[in-house]
Scaffold this motif. Sequence first.
Motif, PDB file in Angstrom:
ATOM      1  N   TRP A 174      72.655  11.139  -0.168  1.00 23.41           N
ATOM      2  CA  TRP A 174      72.795  10.087  -1.346  1.00 23.41           C
ATOM      3  C   TRP A 174      71.836   9.131  -1.158  1.00 23.41           C
ATOM      4  N   MET A 175      71.585   8.116  -2.229  1.00 22.15           N
ATOM      5  CA  MET A 175      70.784   6.866  -1.979  1.00 22.15           C
ATOM      6  C   MET A 175      71.247   5.784  -2.693  1.00 22.15           C
ATOM      7  N   ARG A 176      70.887   4.692  -1.980  1.00 22.06           N
ATOM      8  CA  ARG A 176      71.197   3.470  -2.759  1.00 22.06           C
ATOM      9  C   ARG A 176      70.100   2.695  -2.934  1.00 22.06           C
ATOM     10  N   PHE A 177      69.731   2.029  -4.098  1.00 26.95           N
ATOM     11  CA  PHE A 177      68.458   1.113  -4.280  1.00 26.95           C
ATOM     12  C   PHE A 177      68.766  -0.087  -4.555  1.00 26.95           C
ATOM     13  N   GLU A 178      67.821  -0.868  -4.041  1.00 25.91           N
ATOM     14  CA  GLU A 178      67.995  -2.491  -4.018  1.00 25.91           C
ATOM     15  C   GLU A 178      67.841  -2.882  -5.609  1.00 25.91           C
ATOM     16  N   SER A 179      67.005  -2.092  -6.225  1.00 27.63           N
ATOM     17  CA  SER A 179      66.811  -2.648  -7.560  1.00 27.63           C
ATOM     18  C   SER A 179      66.269  -1.429  -8.625  1.00 27.63           C
ATOM     19  N   LYS A 180      66.708  -1.821  -9.915  1.00 35.44           N
ATOM     20  CA  LYS A 180      66.297  -0.545 -10.842  1.00 35.44           C
ATOM     21  C   LYS A 180      64.710  -0.433 -10.710  1.00 35.44           C
ATOM     22  N   LYS A 181      63.969  -1.140 -10.636  1.00 31.41           N
ATOM     23  CA  LYS A 181      62.500  -0.865 -10.569  1.00 31.41           C
ATOM     24  C   LYS A 181      62.322   0.009  -9.221  1.00 31.41           C
ATOM     25  N   THR A 182      63.107  -0.242  -8.094  1.00 31.52           N
ATOM     26  CA  THR A 182      62.732   0.809  -6.897  1.00 31.52           C
ATOM     27  C   THR A 182      63.209   2.273  -7.343  1.00 31.52           C
ATOM     28  N   GLU A 183      64.386   2.169  -8.104  1.00 27.45           N
ATOM     29  CA  GLU A 183      64.732   3.606  -8.280  1.00 27.45           C
ATOM     30  C   GLU A 183      63.884   4.302  -9.311  1.00 27.45           C
ATOM     31  N   ASP A 184      63.570   3.695 -10.568  1.00 25.72           N
ATOM     32  CA  ASP A 184      62.477   4.071 -11.351  1.00 25.72           C
ATOM     33  C   ASP A 184      61.193   4.784 -10.605  1.00 25.72           C
ATOM     34  N   ASP A 185      60.726   3.866  -9.548  1.00 21.45           N
ATOM     35  CA  ASP A 185      59.426   4.271  -9.131  1.00 21.45           C
ATOM     36  C   ASP A 185      59.916   5.591  -8.101  1.00 21.45           C
ATOM     37  N   PHE A 186      60.793   5.523  -7.379  1.00 23.53           N
ATOM     38  CA  PHE A 186      61.358   6.725  -6.655  1.00 23.53           C
ATOM     39  C   PHE A 186      61.521   8.063  -7.505  1.00 23.53           C
ATOM     40  N   LEU A 187      62.014   7.853  -8.648  1.00 18.01           N
ATOM     41  CA  LEU A 187      62.262   8.934  -9.429  1.00 18.01           C
ATOM     42  C   LEU A 187      60.858   9.552 -10.062  1.00 18.01           C
ATOM     43  N   ARG A 188      59.942   8.564 -10.321  1.00 17.26           N
ATOM     44  CA  ARG A 188      58.382   8.968 -10.797  1.00 17.26           C
ATOM     45  C   ARG A 188      58.000   9.823  -9.662  1.00 17.26           C
ATOM     46  N   MET A 202      60.934  16.242   6.821  1.00 26.45           N
ATOM     47  CA  MET A 202      60.339  15.459   5.667  1.00 26.45           C
ATOM     48  C   MET A 202      61.455  14.646   5.238  1.00 26.45           C
ATOM     49  N   LEU A 203      62.620  14.667   5.382  1.00 24.54           N
ATOM     50  CA  LEU A 203      63.485  13.736   4.927  1.00 24.54           C
ATOM     51  C   LEU A 203      63.320  12.323   5.750  1.00 24.54           C
ATOM     52  N   ASP A 204      63.254  12.478   7.108  1.00 25.51           N
ATOM     53  CA  ASP A 204      62.974  11.169   7.604  1.00 25.51           C
ATOM     54  C   ASP A 204      61.543  10.594   7.247  1.00 25.51           C
ATOM     55  N   ARG A 205      60.473  11.531   7.005  1.00 24.55           N
ATOM     56  CA  ARG A 205      59.327  10.790   6.699  1.00 24.55           C
ATOM     57  C   ARG A 205      59.298  10.134   5.228  1.00 24.55           C
ATOM     58  N   THR A 206      60.092  10.709   4.280  1.00 26.02           N
ATOM     59  CA  THR A 206      60.334  10.152   2.982  1.00 26.02           C
ATOM     60  C   THR A 206      61.000   8.833   3.350  1.00 26.02           C
ATOM     61  N   LEU A 207      62.139   8.439   4.073  1.00 24.49           N
ATOM     62  CA  LEU A 207      62.824   7.570   4.461  1.00 24.49           C
ATOM     63  C   LEU A 207      61.964   6.471   5.130  1.00 24.49           C
ATOM     64  N   GLU A 208      60.941   6.918   5.848  1.00 22.48           N
ATOM     65  CA  GLU A 208      59.914   5.840   6.682  1.00 22.48           C
ATOM     66  C   GLU A 208      59.220   5.195   5.563  1.00 22.48           C
ATOM     67  N   ASP A 209      58.643   6.318   4.488  1.00 20.36           N
ATOM     68  CA  ASP A 209      57.543   5.797   3.681  1.00 20.36           C
ATOM     69  C   ASP A 209      58.164   5.013   2.575  1.00 20.36           C
ATOM     70  N   GLU A 210      59.233   5.220   2.068  1.00 22.46           N
ATOM     71  CA  GLU A 210      59.761   4.478   0.996  1.00 22.46           C
ATOM     72  C   GLU A 210      60.639   2.946   1.034  1.00 22.46           C
ATOM     73  N   LYS A 211      60.574   2.007   0.692  1.00 22.90           N
ATOM     74  CA  LYS A 211      61.066   0.723   1.028  1.00 22.90           C
ATOM     75  C   LYS A 211      61.927   0.549  -0.328  1.00 22.90           C
ATOM     76  N   GLY A 212      63.198  -0.111   0.274  1.00 21.47           N
ATOM     77  CA  GLY A 212      63.986  -0.686  -0.598  1.00 21.47           C
ATOM     78  C   GLY A 212      64.882   0.331  -1.096  1.00 21.47           C
ATOM     79  N   LEU A 213      65.394   1.103  -0.296  1.00 21.30           N
ATOM     80  CA  LEU A 213      66.467   2.251  -0.464  1.00 21.30           C
ATOM     81  C   LEU A 213      67.243   2.432   0.774  1.00 21.30           C
ATOM     82  N   GLU A 214      68.324   3.021   0.608  1.00 20.26           N
ATOM     83  CA  GLU A 214      69.191   3.348   1.790  1.00 20.26           C
ATOM     84  C   GLU A 214      69.503   4.779   1.461  1.00 20.26           C
ATOM     85  N   PHE A 215      69.603   5.732   2.692  1.00 24.13           N
ATOM     86  CA  PHE A 215      69.942   6.934   2.576  1.00 24.13           C
ATOM     87  C   PHE A 215      71.430   7.289   3.286  1.00 24.13           C
ATOM     88  N   PHE A 216      72.205   7.999   2.425  1.00 25.32           N
ATOM     89  CA  PHE A 216      73.457   8.419   3.370  1.00 25.32           C
ATOM     90  C   PHE A 216      73.967   9.973   3.284  1.00 25.32           C
TER      91      PHE A 216
END
Length: 530
Positions: A472-486, A509-523
Amino acid sequence: MSTIFERELERRLTFAIISHPDAGKTTITEKLLLFGGAIHMAGAVKSKKNVRKTVSDFMQMEQERGISISTSVMGFEYRGRKVNLLDTPGHADFSEDTYRTLTAVDSSLMVIDSVKGVEERTRKLCEICRMRKTPIITFMNKLDREGREPAELLDEVEKELGITVCPMSWPVGQGRDFRGVYSIAESRLILFKPHGSQGDEDSLVIEGVNDPALESAVGATLARKLRDDVALVTGVYPAFDRDSYLAGLQTPVFFGSALNNFGVRELLDCFVDIAPPPLPRPTENGQIDPRGAGFSGLVFKIHANLDPRHRDRIAFMRVCSGRFERNKTYFHVRSGKPFKTANPTAFMAQERSIIDEAYPGDIIGIHDTGTFRIGDALTEGETIVFTGIPNFAPQIFKVVVNRDPLKYKQLQKGLEQLAEEGVVQLFSRMSSNEKLIGVVGALQFDVLQFRLESEYKASCIFDPTDYTCACWMRFESKKTEDDFLRRHGAKLVRDREGRLVFLARNRWMLDRTLEDEKGLEFFFTSDMKN
């Protein structure tokens, strides 16, 4: 609080039985019910050819395979105590059901196979209990088989599980020479006839290890060994300390053979003497005291079609505080709506009886038409959100394929209801109506398919996917979420609550995505309170 309430509260004992598969957990459940007078004949779990079926394994698939798939709830009276017993699945594939059940109990009985010793599931379940400071009583089972030395088992429990042991009984012989158990706490030896009813006619009581009758009962060799063992055990291991036990730091240990009724009476007698009454439950705003003036209850399990003849759906609720009353209207916290409990029930596995009241520690069933979800709370108006109810990230994902288009509605209903139970987790693709099933263990697919066919008359198959990780994920902003969705829309699904879940082919691959993406948390666990 009234004297009646205090008396009823102190009478309640609510515990779960935990173990590795095949340690004898369900068998000892049956024997506890037998000795508690709840049943008159125990059905040992041996194979699907057994004529008698276990009371706690009430599902057809459980009886056919000889395994516990779903938590069973049973209640009985013993020596003035109201005992609520929950028999949990031992198989790792059903971890979530077991962990949720542990949120609803005040203590645990841990069953260990004396032949195999401490096993993987035992370690994990003991760790969960230790995290919650849940008191544990240990039963070393299968002493009627050739296995490890009792002292070796005690050392292994302390080393592997990180808990101090306190032997409360000791076996007389082992394997073919097994004669019974000596109660250290009572300083007496009771020799039972195998499969006896535990009555006086089935037992020979010998007071103390120095009783001359000991030699004639078990032979000179076993009598001498028992005296030596008891002297060593009482000198080496600490005496029982209830405060340490209640804090989860010390576990009383009993030896015996549940199959042959050896050692179970001592276990049950000690349990009702030392196990804690109902304890406070954790919420977002602190602990809920069972002696609180207002009623509160936690839904920790849902089971559809508990009675296949009536297609019912039952929510299992732990009474956490106050007094529950039939026909009274309560507050359903998540929906904010009133809920009237017309026919609450008490359980004896699949057998149910309507009750008029219940007290903290009791497990009651509420007829549900889709109102409840796991983690829900009922109160007298107070907004309470219980915590600590886990929902783990699945490790296996498959696509559901309907084999009979004419049964589409039945399939959808079955998937929704069984997902609400926690049998599996149900996900929906972002870009289509495709349904994915996520599970912790492969056996959950067998259970899902079996129950869909037997309870909903729906037939399906499961196509494999490449995914093995989810979070599961938590985003710091709506823009961060929209960018991740895209960027990652093809790897995203939504769970039943509408929350975004990211899927990956492997942990790298999951860890790599977590490292590359900013402004979100994984649970990797999701609290099911929302």
